[in-house]
Motif scaffolding. Structure first.
Motif, PDB file in Angstrom:
ATOM      1  N   ASP A   1      -7.785  -1.042  -8.489  1.00  0.00           N
ATOM      2  CA  ASP A   1      -7.612   0.109  -7.595  1.00  0.00           C
ATOM      3  C   ASP A   1      -6.899   1.271  -8.294  1.00  0.00           C
ATOM      4  OD1 ASP A   1      -9.022  -0.446  -5.335  1.00  0.00           O
ATOM      5  OD2 ASP A   1      -7.302  -0.833  -4.043  1.00  0.00           O
TER       6      ASP A   1
ATOM      7  N   TYR B   1      -2.566   4.716  -9.020  1.00  0.00           N
ATOM      8  CA  TYR B   1      -1.638   3.711  -8.470  1.00  0.00           C
ATOM      9  C   TYR B   1      -2.409   2.749  -7.578  1.00  0.00           C
ATOM     10  CZ  TYR B   1       1.630   1.542  -5.299  1.00  0.00           C
ATOM     11  OH  TYR B   1       2.303   0.612  -4.537  1.00  0.00           O
ATOM     12  N   GLY B   2      -2.187   1.461  -7.754  1.00  0.00           N
ATOM     13  CA  GLY B   2      -2.840   0.455  -6.915  1.00  0.00           C
ATOM     14  C   GLY B   2      -1.842  -0.533  -6.341  1.00  0.00           C
ATOM     15  N   PHE B   3      -2.150  -1.013  -5.143  1.00  0.00           N
ATOM     16  CA  PHE B   3      -1.311  -1.990  -4.432  1.00  0.00           C
ATOM     17  C   PHE B   3      -2.207  -3.099  -3.923  1.00  0.00           C
ATOM     18  CE2 PHE B   3       0.145  -3.743  -0.433  1.00  0.00           C
ATOM     19  CZ  PHE B   3       1.502  -3.963  -0.630  1.00  0.00           C
ATOM     20  N   ASP B   4      -1.693  -4.326  -3.917  1.00  0.00           N
ATOM     21  CA  ASP B   4      -2.423  -5.412  -3.256  1.00  0.00           C
ATOM     22  C   ASP B   4      -1.456  -6.503  -2.831  1.00  0.00           C
ATOM     23  OD1 ASP B   4      -4.708  -6.563  -2.169  1.00  0.00           O
ATOM     24  OD2 ASP B   4      -5.131  -7.735  -3.954  1.00  0.00           O
ATOM     25  N   SER B   5      -1.879  -7.282  -1.853  1.00  0.00           N
ATOM     26  CA  SER B   5      -1.102  -8.455  -1.428  1.00  0.00           C
ATOM     27  C   SER B   5      -2.058  -9.558  -1.002  1.00  0.00           C
ATOM     28  CB  SER B   5      -0.172  -8.093  -0.255  1.00  0.00           C
ATOM     29  OG  SER B   5      -0.910  -7.763   0.901  1.00  0.00           O
TER      30      SER B   5
ATOM     31  N   HIS C   1       1.956  -4.198  -7.611  1.00  0.00           N
ATOM     32  CA  HIS C   1       1.890  -2.740  -7.772  1.00  0.00           C
ATOM     33  C   HIS C   1       1.391  -2.475  -9.193  1.00  0.00           C
ATOM     34  CE1 HIS C   1       4.612  -1.858  -4.279  1.00  0.00           C
ATOM     35  NE2 HIS C   1       5.148  -3.002  -4.621  1.00  0.00           N
TER      36      HIS C   1
END
Ligand code: MG
Ligand code: MG
Ligand code: MG
Lengths: 153, 153, 153
Positions: free
Chosen positions: B46, B5-9, B146
């Motif tokens: 990620d 699982y990957g997150f970015d902003s 996400h």
């Protein structure tokens, strides 16, 4: 196989110890919360409980219950691991993301991974620890954690 | 199998090119960041690294390193794909959500899916591109991504 | 197997019925939105569509279309279930998290789980319903939902 996902957030607060992933971190602020505020262990606990459809951390440990005031969050994690075992499953791997402005996680990610793996009773190779700063989100005073888990029978 | 699982902003910023999922988008603002700010490729990178427990994008490409200033984010993705291959895994499928107020993604979702699939070396049928507006979240100036991935040996 | 992930958010608004997971909830505010604002069913719908790479809820049901004004969200879910079946897959399990300040979900989580399972045509044992308050996130007027799904052929 089964999938689970957990989310948690806690605000930073001066003068409390900072513990993330069961790892004490040398930092002037900690995470506010009824327990020790370990945002990562809470998200992992919920991912495990959700994967076997066994409720959530609030079902087992109501924040209104004084017993869990300041509690070390590995108690919560242990309960979730028991639920997983009772349901007849074991962890394949787990992956996580911390979203927080500070402190820097890269230098301590290895230690955190080892600690989380130890608490889960799995190999560090089956635990992912990642971190992002909350770019543009106005969440610099908060630590957020996402955790996803894959289980097998 | 393994899960990631990957997150970015990234915040929107006038006068920079907008690139999401490796796709240049005609829009008056782009995403601020040390690299090209490709929030979707960063989240996917990620998710892949996390699935094989190989650190995160910041471990491989420190934002402090001038080499990655303005870098096209497929460099990051390629490194993650190498880590996945080295670990002996391949992508089953990947699913993503973009959360952003604008521009509209529906009209370009097909192109974005094709581009992401091409960069990943998989079929477009194994890539999900979805989008939501950040209703009630006060995040209209930000793009959030996400990404979740399933790998098999 | 395939993996999917869905996200949604809707702001609370006085004087509208509150429906989450297809369950009417006795509460003075509901969720604003073109349809019935069921943040949980929307996230699940998107997770299902994404898992089979079939677009998203906005592709099938544009918010600009007056037909979906006030629509019960199980229509959206049914479409996603058809896409999953057409692609030759079935649900293994689904896990979700609601992030909202109020109302309390623990007392109604069992009913919500039963209702979501009924709408999905699966056993309640294959549905996870969890909830968190948005600690430190300044999102007290919003309901956010995350959903993750595992499919098999
Ligand atoms: Mg917590
Ligand atoms: Mg980034
Ligand atoms: Mg919605």
């Amino acid at each position: 196989m089964r999938i689970g996902y957990g989310f948690d957030s806690h605000a930073f607060k001066p003068g409390v110890p900072l513990i993330i992933g069961g790892l004490p971190i040398d930092y002037p602020e900690g995470l506010a919360g009824h327990s020790d505020g370990d945002v990562l262990l809470h998200a992992i606990t919920d991912a495990l409980l959700g994967a076997v459809s066994a409720g959530d951390i609030g079902t087992f440990f109501p924040p209104s219950d004084p017993r869990w005031k300041g509690a070390a969050s590995d108690i919560f994690l242990r309960t979730a691991l028991e639920e997983v075992a009772t349901a007849g499953y074991r962890i394949v791997n787990i992956d996580t993301v911390l979203v927080l402005a500070k402190p820097k996680i890269v230098p301590i990610a290895g230690d955190m991974r080892a600690r989380v793996a130890e608490l889960l009773g799995v190999s560090p190779r089956d635990v992912g620890i990642k971190a992002k700063t909350p770019e543009g989100l106005n969440q610099d005073g908060v630590a957020v954690a996402h955790a996803t888990v894959l289980l097998e029978e």
